[in-house]
Design an enzyme around this catalytic site. Structure first.
Site, PDB file in Angstrom:
ATOM      1  N   CYS A   1     -53.542  -6.685  -3.952  1.00 30.18           N
ATOM      2  CA  CYS A   1     -52.139  -6.335  -4.128  1.00 30.18           C
ATOM      3  C   CYS A   1     -51.321  -7.601  -3.941  1.00 30.18           C
ATOM      4  CB  CYS A   1     -51.696  -5.307  -3.091  1.00 30.18           C
ATOM      5  SG  CYS A   1     -52.626  -3.795  -3.181  1.00 30.18           S
ATOM      6  N   THR A   2     -50.213  -7.632  -4.591  1.00 32.48           N
ATOM      7  CA  THR A   2     -49.363  -8.794  -4.398  1.00 32.48           C
ATOM      8  C   THR A   2     -48.570  -8.584  -3.124  1.00 32.48           C
ATOM      9  OG1 THR A   2     -47.958  -7.679  -5.965  1.00 32.48           O
ATOM     10  CG2 THR A   2     -49.116  -9.633  -6.730  1.00 32.48           C
TER      11      THR A   2
END
Ligand SMILES: [Zn+2]
Length: 697
Positions: free
Chosen positions: A558-559
């Site tokens: 995930c960013t």
């Protein structure tokens, strides 16, 4: 006939009423916004009047949208052409930029100035050639374009005759003329009104010979009309319907007659119509005494009156168009106004049309996509297409500014769909659409069954890029940017790239495609050293894009970024696009360095410098601009890759997707890597020691 011993009756004139069509205010608002800006010089306008043909439209002087000058050159000194019911009357508009300056206008001086023009036209004889100047009017106004309300005040300057005109008699024209004369006068008037040459000439002579034959003549023919005529009357188009009062235009007419021909008594003819034909029952004929006072001279302008009353009071009128306007149109006007205000004051050369017509494709409708879309709207960009395959998740709305909790309940709405809905809610004039689609990525091998759908996606992406002017690369992986980078380089489209690390960001614009240089640049007179293309996102790499999601922990997949980064990077990405769009060289503009310009604001580039790359860090609260030229071994934008794509098409794409080393082999990166002893760069690294990157703090 009045008895000689009765005291003289002072002739009373029915004042004019202003009537302003809403279309006038709409046109004036456009003129103000698009051309005049803060220039408050007076504007020549044209009012329209005509003989009264219905009691309910009596004494009107009307402003319509065509009352305004058609183009910039004719802001002063032109009049519109009229027709039989719209005889042009010259006027002048003083519009102020604030309500304070409206209130401070010296109304007496303005009225006096217009009265002086009328007087001078009488003295010079101009009024005989163009009698419409006798009815000059003036308007003062304040247009509040934020609220769509207009305050205005008309004046119809009338020269005050001293001593006043006394009325000897006044009666319906049908009673004054014999029936034979009346028939001939009606026919002559109808001919005058039917001729294109005379239909909008509002002042004229009515000459009736001893054999009851009537003719209508121009004022300048007065001398020629002296002779054996039995009757000679001064006729005018009377806008008034009242049976015992002539209309306002007669005032200055009598001033002309008295001054020009020095007559003591005058027969006047108030011409009125019904159903478009002369009506001598409604028309009036009167005789007036116009004694010239001994003190009158051509040099002295008589006093004047004429400010219009508002319900009997000396106050301006006002109108608000806000309620009558479609709310969407109001929103559009308000948004346009904000942008135009920017152009009036800070950025006179800003080209807003370029911004409102540009079509933007946003690849990714996540944190960055939402921010970019919002900032684009702020700049007046109206056409946005989203590409995203994800759905709005529960964690999204707090960071992704286009979504709300409603979008994630149940199974969640597709982001590409929810984002479109959101833009329309924010600003209904947006032209926006969403495409639910994953972007094919190199190094993510696919089975042969998937080939058709992946190649279909490639085709759709290619078509989308072709049909847009600028592409934002805002996806959350590195490899998903490869195909769009290649397609933008191939189609020579503006590509703006924004990427986030945990506490750092990178925003850049890609240079033109490799095949564009020979075509476009040879026409431009640019120093050869500047014709080098700017690099793309992959130009500085010594490793081709590959699968970055497998073998990563959740926080790596995930960013995970500091929440302030996306708004910063999204905003910078849009500012960069606006800079490219406003630059005369567009996509070919060279990369500027922040150190080369002190303020970043000069006449050549009102928006300031146009860098190639911007990198920043919120852990250091620092930001730098960088410049990197295109690399010959780039896996996305080099000539090798583009020509291979053009040659092999789908089979090239499939090979790049299925064979992790294909791109590196093709571009020679494999060799380069061996030489560099497998030295590996982290793409989020702010390391700026590369030889081909110029660093400026
Ligand atoms: Zn490149």
């Amino acid at each position: 006939m009045a008895e000689k011993e009765t005291p003289p009756i002072i002739l009373q004139f029915a004042p004019l009423n202003s009537s302003v069509d809403e279309g006038f205010w709409h046109s004036f608002s456009s003129l103000k916004l698009d051309k005049l800006g803060i220039d408050d010089s007076p504007i020549s306008i044209t009012g329209f009047s005509g003989p009264c043909s219905h009691p309910q439209v009596s004494n009107h002087l009307t402003l319509l949208s065509e009352s305004l000058p058609l183009d910039e050159e004719s802001l002063i000194g032109s009049t519109s052409h009229g027709n039989r019911n719209k005889c042009p009357v010259p006027g002048i508009l003083y519009n102020t930029n604030t309500v304070e300056s409206f209130n401070k206008l010296d109304k007496q001086s303005l009225l006096k100035a217009e009265a002086k023009k009328i007087w001078e036209d009488i003295q010079s004889g101009k009024a005989l050639e163009d009698s419409s100047v006798l009815s000059r009017f003036l308007v003062i106004s304040f247009a509040d374009l934020k609220k769509w309300s207009f305050r205005y005040w008309f004046a119809f300057p009338a020269l005050v005759l001293d001593p006043p005109v006394s009325l000897i008699e006044l009666k319906p024209a049908s009673e004054y003329f014999s029936s034979e004369e009346a028939e001939s006068v009606s026919a002559a008037c109808n001919d005058w009104r039917d001729s294109d040459l005379t239909t909008d000439v509002p002042f004229f002579l009515v000459s009736v010979s001893s054999d009851s034959k009537a003719s209508i003549r121009h004022l300048k023919d007065w001398e020629a009309c002296q002779g054996d005529h039995q009757k000679l009357l001064f006729g005018f188009y009377d806008p008034c319907h009242l049976p015992s009062n002539p209309g306002w235009p007669l005032r200055n007419y009598l001033a002309l007659i008295r001054s020009r021909w020095n007559l003591e008594t005058v027969w006047f003819f108030c011409y009125r119509e019904s159903r478009g034909f002369a009506d001598l029952n409604l028309s009036l004929v009167g005789q007036a005494s116009v004694t010239l006072s001994s003190g009158e001279s051509a040099e002295t302008v008589p006093n004047s009156v004429g400010w219009e009353l508002n319900k009997g009071k000396r106050v301006p009128r006002s109108i608000s168009l806000a309620n009558s306007m479609d709310p969407t149109r109001l929103a559009v006007s308000a948004v346009d106004l904000n942008l135009k205000l920017m152009r009036w004051r800070a950025l006179p050369s800003l080209n807003l049309n370029v911004l409102s017509s540009v079509k933007c494709l946003l690849l990714g409708a996540g944190t960055l996509g939402c921010q970019v879309a919002r900032t684009l709207m702020g700049w007046g960009i109206r056409n946005i297409t989203f590409v995203d395959y994800g759905k709005v998740a529960m964690s999204n709305p707090v960071r992704q500014s286009l979504y709300t909790f409603e979008d994630c309940v149940g199974r969640g709405e597709f982001k590409a769909v929810a984002a479109v809905k959101s833009l329309k809610q924010i600003f209904p004039a947006m032209e926006t659409s969403g495409v639910v689609m994953a972007i094919p990525m190199p190094g993510h091998p696919i089975s042969s069954q998937e080939e058709d759908s992946v190649l279909g996606d490639c085709k759709r992406l290619s078509d989308l890029i072709e049909s847009h002017d600028a592409v934002f690369l805002l996806t959350d992986t590195r490899e998903s940017r490869w195909l769009p980078s290649l397609l933008c380089a191939n189609a020579n489209k503006i590509a703006i790239n924004a990427a986030l690390g945990f506490d750092s960001y990178m925003v850049m614009r890609h240079g033109a495609g490799p095949t564009s240089l020979s075509d476009d640049m040879q026409n431009l007179d640019i120093n050869k050293t500047n014709t080098q293309r700017l690099g793309c996102y992959f130009c500085n790499d010594v490793v081709a894009p590959q699968d970055s999601m497998t073998d990563r922990t959740l926080d790596q997949q995930c960013t995970v970024t500091r929440p302030g980064l996306a708004p910063i990077a999204g905003a910078l990405a849009v500012e960069l696009l606006v800079g490219v769009l406003q630059h005369p060289l567009g996509i070919n503009a060279k990369g500027d360095n922040s150190s080369l310009s002190n303020t970043g604001n000069n006449d050549d580039s009102p928006l300031g410098i146009l860098p190639h790359q911007i990198r920043g860090s919120v852990s250091q609260f620092s930001q730098i601009t960088l410049l990197g030229q295109a690399s010959n071994s780039c896996t996305a934008c080099s000539e090798t890759v583009i020509s291979e794509y053009r040659k092999r098409g789908n089979s090239f794409i499939l090979e790049a997707i299925n064979h992790p080393t294909y791109l590196e082999d093709l571009t020679g990166l494999t060799e380069l890597k061996k030489a560099a002893n497998s030295f590996n760069l982290d793409w989020e690294d702010d390391d700026t020691d590369d030889d081909d990157v110029a660093v400026d703090l």
